[in-house]
Design an enzyme around this catalytic site. Sequence first.
Site, mmCIF file in Angstrom:
data_model
loop_
_atom_site.group_PDB
_atom_site.id
_atom_site.type_symbol
_atom_site.label_atom_id
_atom_site.label_comp_id
_atom_site.label_asym_id
_atom_site.label_seq_id
_atom_site.Cartn_x
_atom_site.Cartn_y
_atom_site.Cartn_z
ATOM 1 C CB VAL A 72 -0.980 0.004 1.207
ATOM 2 C CG1 VAL A 72 -0.239 0.181 2.527
ATOM 3 C CG2 VAL A 72 -2.068 1.047 1.040
ATOM 4 C CB CYS A 73 1.966 3.802 -1.845
ATOM 5 S SG CYS A 73 1.137 3.802 -3.441
ATOM 6 C CG HIS A 74 -1.286 9.333 -1.367
ATOM 7 N ND1 HIS A 74 -1.859 9.761 -0.195
ATOM 8 C CD2 HIS A 74 -1.801 10.100 -2.351
ATOM 9 C CE1 HIS A 74 -2.700 10.759 -0.469
ATOM 10 N NE2 HIS A 74 -2.678 10.984 -1.766
#
Length: 111
Positions: free
Chosen positions: A65-67
């Site tokens: 996951v990231c932004h």
Amino acid sequence: MGDIRQVPVTELPDDFTDEVDRVLLDVREDDEWAAGHVRGAVHIPLGDVPARIDEIDLDADLLVVCHSSGRSMRVLQYLAQLGYEGSCVRGGMLAWVENEKPVEAGSAGSK
């Protein structure tokens, strides 16, 4: 990028603390992590992944996951070159918050 599996946040638990066979790897920067992250996630910023790859359980079901998904896809492409598979959390933390899933603030739990 089309062959990397994407998982909607609605299919994920709210907390990864007790997940034994799944790892949620958060590849955002330190300030993004501190502003809000998923409880039980492993935090390794994108640029640190190659040097810290031994901290990732690559035998587990890996979710990244990231932004918004861009950095997650880059990490997953890198891991694919090394022969490892994983899934991208579709929409990243934007989708997580949009779906009103809980976040934890601060640097606690960061690895």
